[in-house]
Design a protein around this motif. Structure first.
Motif, mmCIF file in Angstrom:
data_model
loop_
_atom_site.group_PDB
_atom_site.id
_atom_site.type_symbol
_atom_site.label_atom_id
_atom_site.label_comp_id
_atom_site.label_asym_id
_atom_site.label_seq_id
_atom_site.Cartn_x
_atom_site.Cartn_y
_atom_site.Cartn_z
ATOM 1 N N HIS A 38 14.646 60.314 40.499
ATOM 2 C CA HIS A 38 15.147 58.589 39.904
ATOM 3 C C HIS A 38 16.570 60.296 38.369
ATOM 4 C CE1 HIS A 38 16.098 56.129 36.194
ATOM 5 N NE2 HIS A 38 15.598 56.722 35.593
ATOM 6 N N HIS A 39 17.532 59.695 39.439
ATOM 7 C CA HIS A 39 18.487 60.994 38.879
ATOM 8 C C HIS A 39 19.672 60.139 38.258
ATOM 9 C CE1 HIS A 39 16.490 64.171 39.999
ATOM 10 N NE2 HIS A 39 16.052 63.295 41.931
ATOM 11 N N PRO A 40 19.815 59.412 37.153
ATOM 12 C CA PRO A 40 21.314 58.182 36.690
ATOM 13 C C PRO A 40 22.462 59.468 36.465
ATOM 14 C CG PRO A 40 19.319 58.885 34.830
ATOM 15 C CD PRO A 40 18.755 59.586 36.313
ATOM 16 N N LYS B 67 27.023 56.773 39.090
ATOM 17 C CA LYS B 67 26.348 55.848 40.535
ATOM 18 C C LYS B 67 25.997 54.367 39.943
ATOM 19 C CE LYS B 67 22.750 58.529 42.700
ATOM 20 N NZ LYS B 67 21.241 59.217 41.832
ATOM 21 N N SER B 68 25.845 54.375 38.562
ATOM 22 C CA SER B 68 25.467 52.761 38.603
ATOM 23 C C SER B 68 27.919 51.659 37.675
ATOM 24 C CB SER B 68 25.290 53.309 37.182
ATOM 25 O OG SER B 68 25.972 53.834 35.787
ATOM 26 N N THR B 69 27.859 52.386 38.513
ATOM 27 C CA THR B 69 29.580 51.544 38.880
ATOM 28 C C THR B 69 29.185 50.492 39.351
ATOM 29 O OG1 THR B 69 30.458 52.844 39.738
ATOM 30 C CG2 THR B 69 31.139 52.866 37.839
ATOM 31 N N THR B 70 29.771 49.175 39.243
ATOM 32 C CA THR B 70 29.632 48.231 40.127
ATOM 33 C C THR B 70 30.479 48.399 41.691
ATOM 34 O OG1 THR B 70 30.282 46.722 37.811
ATOM 35 C CG2 THR B 70 30.710 45.458 40.238
ATOM 36 N N TYR B 71 29.765 48.103 42.552
ATOM 37 C CA TYR B 71 30.395 48.567 43.826
ATOM 38 C C TYR B 71 31.560 47.861 44.490
ATOM 39 C CZ TYR B 71 29.970 48.501 48.772
ATOM 40 O OH TYR B 71 31.070 49.335 50.348
ATOM 41 N N GLU B 72 32.545 47.854 44.142
ATOM 42 C CA GLU B 72 34.054 47.065 45.042
ATOM 43 C C GLU B 72 34.226 48.051 46.304
ATOM 44 O OE1 GLU B 72 36.609 45.365 42.261
ATOM 45 O OE2 GLU B 72 34.619 44.775 41.396
ATOM 46 N N SER B 73 33.679 47.735 47.196
ATOM 47 C CA SER B 73 34.079 48.436 48.090
ATOM 48 C C SER B 73 34.919 49.672 47.658
ATOM 49 C CB SER B 73 34.366 47.360 49.422
ATOM 50 O OG SER B 73 34.348 45.928 49.343
ATOM 51 N N PHE C 110 37.565 46.831 38.791
ATOM 52 C CA PHE C 110 38.410 46.160 37.793
ATOM 53 C C PHE C 110 37.484 44.643 37.042
ATOM 54 C CE2 PHE C 110 41.006 42.573 40.264
ATOM 55 C CZ PHE C 110 40.751 43.604 41.066
ATOM 56 N N HIS C 111 38.639 44.471 35.862
ATOM 57 C CA HIS C 111 37.582 42.995 35.388
ATOM 58 C C HIS C 111 36.799 43.050 34.914
ATOM 59 C CE1 HIS C 111 41.387 42.056 34.929
ATOM 60 N NE2 HIS C 111 41.382 41.678 36.685
ATOM 61 N N ASP C 112 36.075 41.884 34.904
ATOM 62 C CA ASP C 112 34.256 41.723 34.742
ATOM 63 C C ASP C 112 33.937 40.260 35.560
ATOM 64 O OD1 ASP C 112 32.007 42.247 32.587
ATOM 65 O OD2 ASP C 112 31.983 39.740 33.461
ATOM 66 N N ALA C 113 33.152 40.653 36.810
ATOM 67 C CA ALA C 113 32.753 39.537 37.557
ATOM 68 C C ALA C 113 32.923 38.290 36.421
ATOM 69 C CB ALA C 113 32.056 40.111 38.715
ATOM 70 N N ARG C 114 32.190 38.084 35.657
ATOM 71 C CA ARG C 114 32.107 36.741 35.263
ATOM 72 C C ARG C 114 33.543 36.380 34.294
ATOM 73 N NH1 ARG C 114 27.129 40.224 32.457
ATOM 74 N NH2 ARG C 114 25.597 39.843 34.588
#
Lengths: 123, 339
Positions: free
Chosen positions: A37-39, A43-49, A54-58
């Motif tokens: 567990h190494h935060p 690492k915790s950004t949203t994966y977009e290839s 950018f933007h929120d997915a919702r």
């Protein structure tokens, strides 16, 4: 006797439900003890290839199958009627067959109407 | 009368519940074993069909421990949760997908003696519970707060609403001939003739719609690797991802068993009038038919390319649904005049 079978069967279902819940809970708990567990904020950004997200997915977007969902509700209710009809078919006979045919043909007209209105094309 | 039947007819209580838990744990072990070796078999068969070896390093020449090693690796992987994800839903989603997959097994009869719950509405129970998994997939897609995942989840919902109806309608013919929704009654009705011969069209529709419900190629749009990376589970890692994988293969187990029960005559011998229904032979017949169906699913996966989203929807509504409806009435007429 039959009532016992009925009750016991649902006790069986309850046992399966409990086991189905227990497996993920135990497995994930055991996993917590074993895994690293190494935060890290990157690492915790949203994966977009690999591109910076950018933007929120919702966001509001066009749910294209909205009309399909409406049709689904109609035909799902139809199957609710078809099942008991099929089970009791032996007792009901030819009369019920004709009645069911009328019911289904009316829904089929609806399906053909939706088809002609191009609701069934994914645009 | 078998031991499980006697148990079912005894007054319910805590001791029964504990016995059922033990039987359930046994079934859980069987499904986990099946999943482990189904994945290996799939990779091996795909390898053979694509003229390569498939796994052949871990666990001897046949790679017998490959999946075990993969599972252990997943257990040791760090659990990464995206910062913008909805925490509670992100954690619940894999469990929500997996639980229904295991619950449906409770009503499947494997042999005359070996079955669990004996419910009058067994088939309806299966269909109702298996539909719940889609909620888990949509939840995963939404909770991840990722564009790929959201698209995958939405596609899963679209696919479910299009293929659930032909799937449900194709079995109405079988219910007509049996007059019962109980899966044990359905198998008993096939003692002389398996339903695949009486309902070949229903079998085809059920198989196609079943593949779509399993999200397997050619209907794997919710997780299409080449366009959505991994679809609804892009953001999942480690054991949470493993549970999505697991539920997919538990469904493969369940639907193959269901096809065996509904269309292939379950534990009855494949060639009737040969009187090959000895004690213990039922399990062998069931396993052989079951393995055949699993092989068919793998074969289809290797053979077909993925459909486009619009083709998928139009095929479900314009081809499968009308054919399934026609099949119901043709079956009813056949039953009225020939049985």
């Amino acid at each position: 006797m039959d009532f016992f079978v009925y009750q016991n069967s649902y006790v069986f279902v309850a046992a399966f439900l409990l086991l189905g819940l227990l497996l993920p809970i135990t497995a994930l708990t055991v996993g917590r003890w074993l895994r690293p567990h190494h935060p890290d904020p990157l690492k915790s950004t949203t994966y977009e290839s690999g591109i910076e997200p950018f933007h929120d997915a919702r966001v509001q977007f066009n749910v294209r199958y909205y009309m399909f969902a409406l049709l689904f509700v109609i035909f799902d209710v139809e199957t609710v009627f078809l099942y008991p009809w099929a089970v009791a078919y032996d007792e009901l006979g030819l009369f019920a067959l004709v009645e069911m045919l009328i019911f289904v043909v009316m829904l089929l007209i609806g399906l053909i109407y939706a088809w002609k209105k191009k609701v069934l094309t994914w645009t | 009368m078998s031991w499980i039947d006697q148990l079912l007819q005894s007054p319910p209580g805590w001791s029964n519940f504990l016995t059922f838990m033990a039987l359930g744990s046994m079934m859980l072990t069987i499904t986990l074993g099946f999943v482990t070796y189904a994945i290996l078999a799939e990779r091996k068969i795909m390898g053979a069909m694509q003229l390569r070896h498939g796994p052949n390093q871990v666990g001897g020449r046949f790679g017998l421990l490959q999946t075990v090693a993969d599972i252990l690796k997943l257990l040791l992987k760090e659990d990464i949760r995206p910062a913008h994800a909805d925490r509670a839903l992100f954690i619940i989603a894999p469990i929500l997908t997996y639980v229904p997959a295991f619950l449906v097994i409770a009503v499947l009869p494997f042999t005359e003696a070996f079955h669990f719950a004996d419910i009058g509405i067994g088939l309806l129970y299966y269909i109702a519970i298996s539909g719940l998994s889609t909620i888990g997939i949509v939840t995963a897609g939404w909770a991840s707060n990722n564009k790929y995942a959201l698209m995958g989840g939405m596609r899963a919902a679209a696919q479910m609403i299009s293929y659930e109806i032909p799937l449900v309608m194709s079995v109405v013919g079988i219910i007509l001939f049996t007059g019962s929704l109980n899966l044990i009654d359905i198998v008993n009705a096939q003692e002389s003739l398996a339903f695949i011969f009486l309902q070949p069209i229903a079998f085809l529709i059920f198989f196609i719609a079943g593949t779509a419900e399993l999200n397997r190629t050619p209907f794997d749009l919710p997780e299409a690797e080449s366009e959505l990376v991994a679809g609804y589970h892009v953001e999942y890692s480690g054991f949470r991802f493993a549970f999505f994988m697991l539920s997919e293969y538990v469904y493969l187990f369940a639907i193959s068993a269901l096809i065996t029960i509904l269309f292939l005559g379950g534990w009855h011998d494949p060639i009737p009038y040969l009187e090959l229904d000895g004690p213990g032979l039922g399990a062998i017949w069931f396993s052989l038919k079951f393995i055949g169906v699993v092989f068919l699913f793998i074969w289809v996966r290797v053979s077909f390319p993925r459909l486009r989203a619009d083709q998928l929807m139009e095929f479900g509504w314009k081809v499968l649904l009308p054919v399934a409806l026609a099949n119901i009435f043709v079956s009813a007429v056949i039953k009225e005049f020939f049985f």
